[in-house]
Enzyme design. Structure first.
Site, PDB file in Angstrom:
ATOM      1  N   GLU A 243      14.887 -52.454  15.106  1.00 36.05           N
ATOM      2  CA  GLU A 243      16.209 -51.948  14.732  1.00 36.05           C
ATOM      3  C   GLU A 243      17.114 -53.173  14.555  1.00 36.05           C
ATOM      4  O   GLU A 243      17.444 -53.860  15.516  1.00 36.05           O
ATOM      5  CB  GLU A 243      16.777 -51.043  15.836  1.00 36.05           C
ATOM      6  CG  GLU A 243      18.126 -50.488  15.445  1.00 36.05           C
ATOM      7  CD  GLU A 243      18.829 -49.688  16.549  1.00 36.05           C
ATOM      8  OE1 GLU A 243      18.631 -49.981  17.731  1.00 36.05           O
ATOM      9  OE2 GLU A 243      19.594 -48.776  16.192  1.00 36.05           O
TER      10      GLU A 243
ATOM     11  N   CYS B  38      24.393 -45.768  14.301  1.00 36.83           N
ATOM     12  CA  CYS B  38      23.069 -45.244  14.643  1.00 36.83           C
ATOM     13  C   CYS B  38      22.531 -44.359  13.526  1.00 36.83           C
ATOM     14  O   CYS B  38      21.353 -44.065  13.484  1.00 36.83           O
ATOM     15  CB  CYS B  38      23.139 -44.453  15.929  1.00 36.83           C
ATOM     16  SG  CYS B  38      24.258 -43.077  15.789  1.00 36.83           S
TER      17      CYS B  38
ATOM     18  N   SER C  88      20.945 -48.315  23.009  1.00 37.43           N
ATOM     19  CA  SER C  88      19.667 -48.754  22.444  1.00 37.43           C
ATOM     20  C   SER C  88      18.492 -48.097  23.186  1.00 37.43           C
ATOM     21  O   SER C  88      18.633 -47.644  24.327  1.00 37.43           O
ATOM     22  CB  SER C  88      19.569 -50.274  22.546  1.00 37.43           C
ATOM     23  OG  SER C  88      19.655 -50.652  23.910  1.00 37.43           O
TER      24      SER C  88
ATOM     25  N   PHE D 155      28.811 -49.797  21.952  1.00 42.08           N
ATOM     26  CA  PHE D 155      29.986 -50.445  21.355  1.00 42.08           C
ATOM     27  C   PHE D 155      30.343 -49.870  19.994  1.00 42.08           C
ATOM     28  O   PHE D 155      31.477 -50.019  19.538  1.00 42.08           O
ATOM     29  CB  PHE D 155      29.734 -51.961  21.214  1.00 42.08           C
ATOM     30  CG  PHE D 155      28.883 -52.334  20.022  1.00 42.08           C
ATOM     31  CD1 PHE D 155      29.473 -52.480  18.764  1.00 42.08           C
ATOM     32  CD2 PHE D 155      27.512 -52.504  20.139  1.00 42.08           C
ATOM     33  CE1 PHE D 155      28.697 -52.804  17.659  1.00 42.08           C
ATOM     34  CE2 PHE D 155      26.736 -52.819  19.038  1.00 42.08           C
ATOM     35  CZ  PHE D 155      27.336 -52.969  17.791  1.00 42.08           C
TER      36      PHE D 155
ATOM     37  N   GLU E 286      31.484 -52.689  27.223  1.00 43.16           N
ATOM     38  CA  GLU E 286      32.377 -53.782  27.626  1.00 43.16           C
ATOM     39  C   GLU E 286      32.855 -54.595  26.424  1.00 43.16           C
ATOM     40  O   GLU E 286      33.752 -55.421  26.542  1.00 43.16           O
ATOM     41  CB  GLU E 286      31.667 -54.686  28.652  1.00 43.16           C
ATOM     42  CG  GLU E 286      30.428 -55.427  28.149  1.00 43.16           C
ATOM     43  CD  GLU E 286      29.138 -54.593  28.162  1.00 43.16           C
ATOM     44  OE1 GLU E 286      29.205 -53.358  27.949  1.00 43.16           O
ATOM     45  OE2 GLU E 286      28.064 -55.192  28.359  1.00 43.16           O
TER      46      GLU E 286
ATOM     47  N   LYS F  91      31.776 -44.867  31.402  1.00 44.92           N
ATOM     48  CA  LYS F  91      31.540 -46.323  31.415  1.00 44.92           C
ATOM     49  C   LYS F  91      31.341 -46.715  29.949  1.00 44.92           C
ATOM     50  O   LYS F  91      30.244 -46.640  29.414  1.00 44.92           O
ATOM     51  CB  LYS F  91      30.299 -46.654  32.249  1.00 44.92           C
ATOM     52  CG  LYS F  91      30.266 -48.055  32.846  1.00 44.92           C
ATOM     53  CD  LYS F  91      30.413 -49.177  31.867  1.00 44.92           C
ATOM     54  CE  LYS F  91      29.140 -49.463  31.097  1.00 44.92           C
ATOM     55  NZ  LYS F  91      29.362 -50.481  30.005  1.00 44.92           N
TER      56      LYS F  91
HETATM   57  P1  NAD Z   1      23.274 -50.990  24.534  1.00 43.38           P
HETATM   58  O1  NAD Z   1      22.073 -50.188  24.853  1.00 43.38           O
HETATM   59  O2  NAD Z   1      23.179 -52.478  24.622  1.00 43.38           O
HETATM   60  O3  NAD Z   1      24.492 -50.585  25.489  1.00 43.38           O
HETATM   61  C1  NAD Z   1      24.854 -49.240  25.681  1.00 43.38           C
HETATM   62  C2  NAD Z   1      25.519 -49.095  27.046  1.00 43.38           C
HETATM   63  O4  NAD Z   1      24.581 -49.472  28.061  1.00 43.38           O
HETATM   64  C3  NAD Z   1      26.741 -49.984  27.220  1.00 43.38           C
HETATM   65  O5  NAD Z   1      27.723 -49.264  27.928  1.00 43.38           O
HETATM   66  C4  NAD Z   1      26.210 -51.157  28.040  1.00 43.38           C
HETATM   67  O6  NAD Z   1      27.182 -51.739  28.867  1.00 43.38           O
HETATM   68  C5  NAD Z   1      25.112 -50.519  28.868  1.00 43.38           C
HETATM   69  N1  NAD Z   1      24.019 -51.461  29.175  1.00 43.38           N
HETATM   70  C6  NAD Z   1      23.619 -52.523  28.420  1.00 43.38           C
HETATM   71  N2  NAD Z   1      22.579 -53.142  29.021  1.00 43.38           N
HETATM   72  C7  NAD Z   1      22.325 -52.470  30.163  1.00 43.38           C
HETATM   73  C8  NAD Z   1      21.350 -52.636  31.206  1.00 43.38           C
HETATM   74  N3  NAD Z   1      20.442 -53.622  31.181  1.00 43.38           N
HETATM   75  N4  NAD Z   1      21.362 -51.756  32.212  1.00 43.38           N
HETATM   76  C9  NAD Z   1      22.265 -50.752  32.253  1.00 43.38           C
HETATM   77  N5  NAD Z   1      23.199 -50.551  31.293  1.00 43.38           N
HETATM   78  C10 NAD Z   1      23.234 -51.395  30.264  1.00 43.38           C
HETATM   79  O7  NAD Z   1      23.757 -50.541  23.076  1.00 43.38           O
HETATM   80  P2  NAD Z   1      24.912 -51.159  22.193  1.00 43.38           P
HETATM   81  O8  NAD Z   1      24.485 -52.487  21.681  1.00 43.38           O
HETATM   82  O9  NAD Z   1      26.210 -51.042  22.877  1.00 43.38           O
HETATM   83  O10 NAD Z   1      24.928 -50.091  20.993  1.00 43.38           O
HETATM   84  C11 NAD Z   1      24.069 -50.149  19.902  1.00 43.38           C
HETATM   85  C12 NAD Z   1      22.839 -49.300  20.127  1.00 43.38           C
HETATM   86  O11 NAD Z   1      23.222 -47.949  20.363  1.00 43.38           O
HETATM   87  C13 NAD Z   1      21.931 -49.242  18.913  1.00 43.38           C
HETATM   88  O12 NAD Z   1      20.608 -49.314  19.351  1.00 43.38           O
HETATM   89  C14 NAD Z   1      22.227 -47.883  18.297  1.00 43.38           C
HETATM   90  O13 NAD Z   1      21.187 -47.334  17.527  1.00 43.38           O
HETATM   91  C15 NAD Z   1      22.469 -47.079  19.513  1.00 43.38           C
HETATM   92  N6  NAD Z   1      23.235 -45.883  19.221  1.00 43.38           N
HETATM   93  C16 NAD Z   1      22.563 -44.697  19.205  1.00 43.38           C
HETATM   94  C17 NAD Z   1      23.236 -43.543  18.915  1.00 43.38           C
HETATM   95  C18 NAD Z   1      22.525 -42.234  18.890  1.00 43.38           C
HETATM   96  O14 NAD Z   1      23.171 -41.226  18.703  1.00 43.38           O
HETATM   97  N7  NAD Z   1      21.224 -42.167  19.068  1.00 43.38           N
HETATM   98  C19 NAD Z   1      24.607 -43.582  18.649  1.00 43.38           C
HETATM   99  C20 NAD Z   1      25.264 -44.806  18.690  1.00 43.38           C
HETATM  100  C21 NAD Z   1      24.563 -45.962  18.979  1.00 43.38           C
END
Ligand code: NAD
Length: 496
Positions: A381, A282, A227, A150, A177, A174
C-alpha cells in the site's frame, strides 16, 4: 507563536503537564506549527474515568434529549465547516475544498445518528404464551474508544462517535498525532451543543495512549481505522482483553477498465480518485487494470489530465492537490518510483518533476505504467500520489488479479455493459464496489468496511452495523397476571 494541543477530558482541556509531546507540521512548508501532548497511563485513566462517570447519566438521558444534542451538534459543525476544513488542511496538507468534503461526509453520519429513536427500536411479540410477551431492548455498552488515522481527522472519527454517543455510550477518541487539532475543535462543539461533560473525551498520543485504552478494564469496545499491521494488532489485543472490536485496515483499490468503457470518463475518474488528497485516502484508486486493448489509449488520456492538475498549498483555492503528510512518508512514497523502474515498470509521469512551492512534503502526481503483480509498487500500500497501471488480457484475468490481492476495501469497474458490471459485483471479493463510480464510499445509512486484510472483526462502520456494534441486545420474556383472572397464575410452560 506555535500552537499547543492538549487532551480534552471531562468537558474541558486537560491542565496537566505532558511528559512527552509530538511535533505538528505544516506540510506545505515543512515547518513545525505546534506541539501536541502525548498521553501516558495517567491521562488515559483520567479520560476513561471521566467517560465512566458520565455513562449512567447519559445512558438514562431520554432519546429526545440525546437527539436534541445531536441536532445542535449537526448545526454547529455545519456552521464551522470552513473553519474545520482549514484546520484539517493546515495539518494534513489536503486542499481546503477536499477537507470541506470530508466534513460534509462526516456530517452525514451525524444526520444518520439524529434518527436514533427509530434506530434503537427493539422487537415485540405479544402472547408468546398465555399472557406472556417477549421483547428485545438495545442497550449501550458503556465506555467505548475510537482510534483513528491521519488521513481523515474529521470524517473517520465521525464514522464512530455520533452513532456510539447516540446509542447512549460515552466515548474516548485517540486521534492521529499528526493532525490532532480538529478533534479538540469537535469536542468544543459538542460542549456547545449541550453534551454533558465526560461523554466525549479526546486523548492524544501514540502507541502508549493506544495501549492504555486496549488494556483498560473499563473500555468495553474499540473501533479502529488505520493501516493493516496496526489493525491486526488492535484486533488481537483488544479481543484478548475481552473487548468488542472492529478494526478497519489498509487498502489497495483496483479500478478495472473494460474495452467498452467510456475512456474519457474512466480517465477523469482515475485521476480524481488516484490523486485527490495526494492519494492519501483509503478509498483512493491505486491500481488501474486496463483490459486489452485499452491500455495505451487510457494511459495517454490519464497523462493529458495529470499535466493539467494544479499542485500547490491546500489553502490556495487554485490548488487541486496538496503535499503529503510528513517528510518521512513522502520519502517512502518516492522510493517506489525508482524501485518500480528497477523492477521493470515505466514512469509515464514522474511526480518529482512537477514544479512545487518551497520545502514542504511534496511529490507531484506520478503514473507508473506496465506494473506487474510481483513488483513492490503493486504489492505494497503506497498511500501517495502514485497510480500504477497493470495490463490484463481479459476480464477473467483482471478478476483473478483482484481476488488474489490480500486487500479488499474498495474497487470500481468502468464499462457500458450492464451484464459485465453485474457479474463483477457478484464475483469480486471486495467490501465496497463502484460501477462507473471510482470512490464508492457508502452513504451513512449503509455501512463502511472492506473485506480480507482491510477489516478485522465482523462489523463495518456506521449505518445499522454501527448501531449493532455499539449496543447489546437484551431479550425479555415477561408475564403479567390478568386481574380478570383474580390474580391467579394460570401457568406458563417453563421448559424449553
Ligand atoms: P496508522 O495505522 O499508522 O495509525 C492509525 C492510528 O493508530 C493512529 O491513531 C496512530 O497513532 C495509531 N498507531 C500507530 N502505530 C501504532 C502502534 N504501533 N501501536 C498502537 N497504535 C498505533 O495509520 P495512518 O498512517 O494514520 O493512516 C493511514 C492508514 O489508514 C492507511 O493504511 C489507510 O489505508 C488506512 N485507512 C483505512 C481506512 C479504512 O476505512 N479501511 C480509512 C482510512 C485510513
Amino acid at each position: 507563536m506555535t500552537k499547543h494541543v492538549t487532551h480534552w477530558i471531562g468537558g474541558k482541556p486537560h491542565d496537566g503537564t505532558a511528559e512527552r509531546q509530538g511535533d505538528i507540521y505544516e506540510p506545505s512548508t515543512g515547518t513545525v506549527s505546534g506541539k501536541v501532548d502525548f498521553a501516558g497511563r495517567a491521562e488515559v485513566d483520567a479520560a476513561v474515568a471521566a467517560a465512566k462517570a458520565a455513562f449512567p447519566g447519559w445512558r438514562d438521558a431520554s432519546l429526545s434529549k440525546r437527539t436534541k444534542v445531536l441536532f445542535r451538534f449537526r448545526e454547529l459543525v455545519s456552521e464551522h465547516r470552513d473553519e474545520l476544513a482549514r484546520l484539517v488542511s493546515s495539518e494534513h496538507g489536503k486542499v481546503v475544498s477536499d477537507a470541506a468534503g470530508e466534513v460534509a461526509r462526516g456530517l452525514e453520519v451525524v444526520e444518520f445518528a439524529c434518527g436514533i429513536p427509530h434506530l434503537l427500536k427493539g422487537g415485540f411479540s405479544e402472547n408468546v404464551s398465555s399472557r406472556v410477551d417477549a421483547y428485545s431492548i438495545l442497550q449501550p455498552l458503556g465506555v467505548v474508544a475510537g482510534i483513528t488515522p491521519f488521513n481523515f481527522p474529521v470524517m473517520v472519527p465521525m464514522w464512530m462517535f455520533p452513532v456510539a454517543i447516540a446509542c447512549g455510550n460515552t466515548f474516548v477518541l485517540k486521534p492521529s498525532e499528526k493532525d490532532p487539532s480538529a478533534s479538540v475543535r469537535m469536542a468544543e462543539l459538542w460542549a456547545e451543543a449541550g453534551l454533558p461533560d465526560g461523554v466525549f473525551n479526546v486523548v492524544h498520543g501514540d502507541k502508549a495512549a493506544v495501549d492504555g485504552l486496549l488494556h483498560h478494564d473499563d473500555v468495553r469496545a474499540v473501533s479502529f481505522v488505520g493501516s493493516t499491521p496496526i489493525a491486526r494488532y488492535i484486533y488481537e489485543t483488544a479481543a484478548r482483553n475481552g473487548k468488542r472490536v472492529q478494526a478497519l485496515g489498509g487498502a489497495k483499490n483496483h479500478m478495472v477498465v473494460l474495452p467498452d468503457a467510456d475512456l474519457d470518463l474512466a480517465a477523469d475518474a482515475a485521476v480524481s480518485a488516484g490523486f485527490g488528497s495526494a492519494g492519501e485516502r483509503c478509498m483512493a484508486i491505486s491500481v488501474v487494470v486496463a483490459v486489452d486493448p485499452v491500455g495505451d489509449e487510457l494511459v495517454g488520456k490519464v497523462k493529458e489530465r495529470v499535466a493539467r492538475l494544479k499542485v500547490g498549498p491546500g489553502d490556495d483555492p487554485e490548488s487541486e492537490m496538496g503535499p503529503l503528510v510528513t517528510r518521512a512518508h513522502r520519502d517512502k512514497v518516492v522510493s517506489y518510483l525508482d524501485g518500480g523502474v528497477a523492477q521493470g515498470a515505466t514512469l509515464a509521469v514522474d511526480g518529482r518533476e512537477t514544479p512545487v512551492p518551497g520545502d514542504g512534503f511534496w511529490l507531484g502526481p506520478t503514473v507508473l505504467d506496465h506494473v506487474t503483480p510481483e513488483m513492490d509498487a503493486y504489492r505494497d500500500e503506497i498511500f501517495g500520489p502514485v497510480l500504477s497501471v497493470v495490463r490484463a488480457g481479459s476480464y477473467e484475468e483482471a478478476m483473478d488479479l483482484l481476488n488474489a490481492n490480500p486487500y479488499g476495501n474498495g474497487t470500481a469497474i468502468f464499462t457500458n455493459d450492464g451484464g459485465a458490471a453485474r457479474r463483477f459485483q457478484n464475483e469480486v471479493e471486495v467490501g465496497m464496489v463502484g460501477i462507473n463510480v471510482p470512490i464508492p464510499v457508502p452513504m451513512a445509512y449503509y455501512s463502511f468496511g472492506g473485506w480480507k486484510s482491510s477489516l478485522f472483526g465482523d462489523s463495518h462502520a456506521h449505518g445499522m452495523e454501527g448501531v449493532h456494534f455499539y449496543t447489546r441486545t437484551k431479550a425479555v420474556t415477561a408475564r403479567w397476571l390478568d386481574p380478570s383472572h383474580g390474580g391467579v397464575n394460570l401457568g406458563f410452560p417453563t421448559s424449553g
